[in-house]
Scaffold this motif. Structure first.
Motif, short mmCIF file in Angstrom:
data_model
loop_
_atom_site.label_atom_id
_atom_site.label_comp_id
_atom_site.label_asym_id
_atom_site.label_seq_id
_atom_site.Cartn_x
_atom_site.Cartn_y
_atom_site.Cartn_z
N ILE A 39 -8.57 83.74 -40.34
CA ILE A 39 -9.63 84.75 -40.42
C ILE A 39 -10.96 84.15 -40.87
CG2 ILE A 39 -8.06 86.70 -40.78
CD1 ILE A 39 -8.63 86.58 -43.74
N ASN A 40 -10.97 82.87 -41.21
CA ASN A 40 -12.22 82.22 -41.60
C ASN A 40 -12.72 81.36 -40.43
OD1 ASN A 40 -14.29 80.69 -42.58
ND2 ASN A 40 -13.15 79.79 -44.28
N TYR A 42 -15.00 79.45 -40.09
CA TYR A 42 -15.62 78.17 -40.44
C TYR A 42 -14.63 77.18 -41.03
CZ TYR A 42 -19.75 80.95 -39.79
OH TYR A 42 -20.70 81.77 -39.25
N SER A 44 -12.00 74.36 -41.45
CA SER A 44 -11.65 73.18 -40.68
C SER A 44 -10.83 72.24 -41.57
CB SER A 44 -12.91 72.47 -40.21
OG SER A 44 -12.58 71.16 -39.81
N ALA A 47 -12.46 68.60 -43.96
CA ALA A 47 -12.74 68.29 -45.36
C ALA A 47 -11.55 67.61 -46.01
CB ALA A 47 -13.10 69.56 -46.12
N LEU A 50 -11.08 64.11 -44.49
CA LEU A 50 -12.11 63.14 -44.89
C LEU A 50 -11.81 62.56 -46.26
CD1 LEU A 50 -15.51 64.65 -43.78
CD2 LEU A 50 -14.56 62.45 -43.13
N ASP A 51 -11.10 63.33 -47.07
CA ASP A 51 -10.82 62.87 -48.43
C ASP A 51 -9.47 62.16 -48.50
OD1 ASP A 51 -11.74 62.60 -50.98
OD2 ASP A 51 -10.89 64.48 -51.71
N LYS A 61 -9.29 59.66 -40.43
CA LYS A 61 -10.66 59.43 -39.97
C LYS A 61 -10.74 59.51 -38.45
CE LYS A 61 -12.63 56.96 -43.80
NZ LYS A 61 -12.39 55.73 -44.54
N THR A 62 -9.71 58.98 -37.78
CA THR A 62 -9.68 59.07 -36.31
C THR A 62 -9.70 60.53 -35.87
OG1 THR A 62 -8.32 57.09 -36.34
CG2 THR A 62 -8.40 58.31 -34.27
N VAL A 64 -10.81 63.17 -37.55
CA VAL A 64 -12.08 63.84 -37.85
C VAL A 64 -13.17 63.41 -36.88
CG1 VAL A 64 -13.88 64.15 -39.57
CG2 VAL A 64 -11.51 64.14 -40.28
N SER A 65 -13.14 62.13 -36.48
CA SER A 65 -14.24 61.64 -35.64
C SER A 65 -14.07 62.05 -34.17
CB SER A 65 -14.35 60.12 -35.75
OG SER A 65 -13.14 59.54 -35.36
N LEU A 70 -9.51 66.94 -33.76
CA LEU A 70 -9.76 67.82 -34.90
C LEU A 70 -9.42 69.26 -34.53
CD1 LEU A 70 -10.79 67.93 -37.81
CD2 LEU A 70 -13.07 68.32 -36.92
N GLY A 71 -9.76 69.63 -33.30
CA GLY A 71 -9.44 70.97 -32.82
C GLY A 71 -7.93 71.21 -32.81
N ASP A 74 -6.69 71.53 -36.41
CA ASP A 74 -7.00 72.85 -36.96
C ASP A 74 -6.05 73.91 -36.42
OD1 ASP A 74 -9.02 71.66 -38.28
OD2 ASP A 74 -10.67 72.53 -37.12
#
Lengths: 161, 525
Positions: A39-40, A42, A44, A47, A50-51, A61-62, A64-65, A70-71, A74
């Motif tokens: 329901i949010n 935004y 993803s 974050a 990345l940490d 990292k792969t 995220v980049s 990434l889709g 998610d």
């Protein structure tokens, strides 16, 4: 008879109650984690990734980049958590979802393990060395896999006749 | 029969036993969503009118090819030329290599996906041979956003020769500050459009003279404050215009740096010597002259450390933050300025202060702007706009921390938000508005973790897949303005605000007294 886990009265009353309660609580947790991301618009996984530290940090990292990866990450997280949560809560295919859920939590653990010397910029919610709540939840899901209850209390009951 | 019925019912109850829990979950979820919706409708997100202009304006690059000359191809000059779409082979190789090593390093991608601004670097002028050759190299590097360069640059030993080339339409002036006024004025007189790095000039008189010549000649002038292209500043302006911070009486701007590089102790190039550097030309406009030698080399490569060539913290760093706040609040030139400071950490022969504080008074606006800088602490103070109803905390333009956006937090004694504070709808512990670059999210109810990431500018930055360098946008704004005959965002009028404010503060440091601006006589009193 007591050791036959597929039987209707495999567990003593308190054993059964405890296991079902554990299943429902973990199910609730997964379900809300999933739904709150759904329901949010935004949200993803970027974050968290990345940490990431330790062995999976370069994989993170792969992901995220690359917008496609990434889709996928998610999507799998949002729907995976939601479905596993609903499944555990309702007791439907709950043995398999316990296994899938364990996979999720172990990945969360491995992407950011609380080992000595690994520093995270994300503020922690507690104090951990090696053992954190993810590890414990993964272990609890293992217990639920080993001691299934969906066929006793849950929708699985209608499929195991 | 009834026993069977009982059995069936027991079966059914056991099978559906946890379904009510699922129902309870849905009820609670609905309640939470409603609660968040009410909370959201009461925070700034609904008060802020979402009507900001897009950061990138309609492209005019196709209309006319422009030939650019670069005067001063140093660190900043090379960045500006990259903003126009030309980088040295050494640079493109290095960043391409970095991108291979670290997938999150987007410098190369950001550069290569820049818009092709339809221009050429036609002339390069630098007093140091190495830098001049790098400029020539950049002008012909085929690894660039867009097609191969149309033409390559010629080196000019003196800027007057470059300005005499009729093919050059516009010049970028990125020399040390003591040369800005002379070169920019000569360029304007030669009919060239000018992009000039900040600080505008080394002295107050030069700023007035340059302003008047730009006005007379009607050239398109852009001052190098790329913050004018940063969307966060536009958003901040919108919020303040709507009065959401209440009455603002104090603005605090800060610079914190804590490294030799940050304190302008830059490398002395090993190839810098009497043969490769035209030292006499370099020091021609400066008040004090030195023979070529060790001291001259230091002054050539670390010129920001001396008032002979610049104005230290004032023109280098205050100018950025002042221009940002002027962009956000339309302040103009202050009535009074005073400043104090000293050389407290870098006792290396420099004469500009490394700790410096300035105040600017705007009696007609009931406002004080405070600027505070140190070169020996990295504490990220950022910039704060303090209103009666809320405070806006910004990352700042010059080493002011890692927040690239801003957050707005309500004041506990606010009048505007009094009721909402009492009802607990607004909490002073949490921002009522968070702006983080790349994010459209305006939210006061997200978790502490996502807020933390949003503040660091970490969230969503890679989502859109494209980052844009504000320096590129600033050059583009200038070139588009040349083509359309319109005014760029940091035109000579706002440039004069920055220059006069900074020179007032510098003068105060020299004279040890408060300096007043006389707008009628256009003089410092």
């Amino acid at each position: 008879m007591k050791n036959n886990l597929s039987g209707n009265d495999a567990y003593a009353g308190s054993q059964l109650n405890g296991l079902v309660l554990l299943r429902v609580l973990i199910g609730w947790h997964f379900l809300y984690e999933g739904v709150s991301k759904l329901i949010n618009p935004y949200w993803s996984s970027a974050a968290y990734l990345l940490d990431s530290k330790w062995i999976f940090s370069s994989l993170a990292k792969t992901i995220v980049s690359n917008p496609t990866l990434l889709g996928i990450s998610d999507f799998v997280n949002m729907w995976g958590l939601t479905l596993v949560g609903a499944s555990l809560l309702l007791g439907l295919f709950s043995r398999y979802s316990a296994l899938v859920g364990m996979g999720f939590v172990i990945l969360y653990y491995l992407f950011a393990p609380p080992f000595l010397g690994l520093e995270y910029s994300r503020p922690g919610e507690g104090s951990y060395i090696i053992v954190n709540k993810n590890l414990i939840e993964a272990c609890a899901l293992w217990v639920l896999y080993a001691f299934p209850t969906g066929h006793v209390i849950g929708l699985d009951r209608f499929f195991t006749k | 029969m009834s026993e069977n019925n009982n059995m069936d019912r027991r079966e059914l109850i056991k099978g559906l036993a946890t379904v009510p829990v699922f129902g309870l979950f849905l009820v609670k979820l609905w309640q939470k969503m409603r609660r968040d919706a009410i909370k959201k409708s009461n925070i700034l997100s609904n008060l802020v009118q979402e009507n900001s202009a897009p950061a990138v304006i309609k492209s005019l690059s196709d209309s006319r090819h422009l030939n650019i000359g670069i005067i001063g191809y140093g660190g900043r000059g090379s960045h500006l030329v990259r903003g126009a779409g030309f980088a040295t082979k050494g640079w493109t190789d290095t960043v391409a290599e970095n991108a291979k090593k670290n997938k999150l390093d987007k410098q190369f991608e950001t550069y290569m996906t820049q818009e092709d601004l339809n221009c050429s670097i036609k002339g390069v002028c630098d007093l140091f041979d190495v830098r001049a050759n790098q400029g020539l190299d950049a002008s012909k590097n085929e690894i660039r956003p867009g097609a191969k360069p149309r033409s390559t640059a010629t080196r000019y030993l003196h800027y007057t020769e470059l300005l005499a080339n009729d093919e050059i339409d516009a010049v970028i002036v990125a020399t040390p500050d003591h040369w800005h006024a002379r070169i920019a004025m000569a360029a304007a007189k030669a009919g060239k459009h000018v992009y000039c790095e900040k600080g505008l000039t080394r002295t107050f008189d030069e700023a007035i003279a340059l302003h008047d010549i730009v006005k007379e000649t009607g050239i398109t002038f852009q001052l190098g404050h790329q913050n004018r292209q940063v969307e966060a500043n536009e958003k901040a302006k919108q919020i303040i215009r709507q009065g959401l911070l209440g009455k603002i009486n104090l603005v605090e701007l800060a610079t914190n740096r804590n490294s030799p590089w940050g304190a302008w102790v830059w490398n002395i190039h090993p190839k810098g010597n009497a043969k490769t550097i035209d030292w006499d030309t370099f020091q021609e406009p400066s008040p004090n002259k030195f023979p070529f030698g060790e001291e001259a080399l230091k002054r050539f490569f670390r010129w920001r450390c001396w008032f002979d060539y610049g104005t230290g913290l004032s023109g280098d760093l205050l100018s950025h933050d002042f221009d940002a706040i002027n962009q956000i609040m339309d302040l103009g030139i202050p009535k009074y300025a005073s400043s104090t400071g000293g050389i407290y950490f870098y006792k290396d022969g420099r004469d500009v202060p490394d700790v410096w504080n300035a105040t600017f008074e705007y009696p007609d606006k009931d406002l004080t702007v405070l600027y505070s800088a140190t070169l020996s602490s990295n504490e990220p103070r950022g910039n704060r706009i303090m209103g009666h109803d809320a405070t806006m905390q910004m990352g700042g333009q010059s080493g002011g921390g890692s927040i690239h956006g801003f957050i707005v937090t309500a004041d506990s004694e606010s009048t505007q938000y009094k009721e909402r504070l009492e009802q607990g709808i607004i909490n002073t512990k949490y921002p009522i508005y968070t702006y983080s670059p790349g994010s459209k999210q305006i939210d006061g109810v997200t978790s502490a973790t996502s807020r933390y990431f949003a503040n660091k500018g970490l969230l969503y930055t890679y989502r859109e897949g494209k980052r844009v360098d504000p320096t590129h946008l600033h050059i583009k704004d200038w070139l588009d303005s040349i083509r359309s005959g319109s005014q760029p965002k940091c035109n000579i009028d706002v440039a004069l605000h920055e220059a006069v404010a900074c020179h007032m503060a510098t003068e105060s440091y020299f004279q040890g007294r408060r300096i007043e601006w006389d707008p009628k006589k256009r003089a410092l009193v």
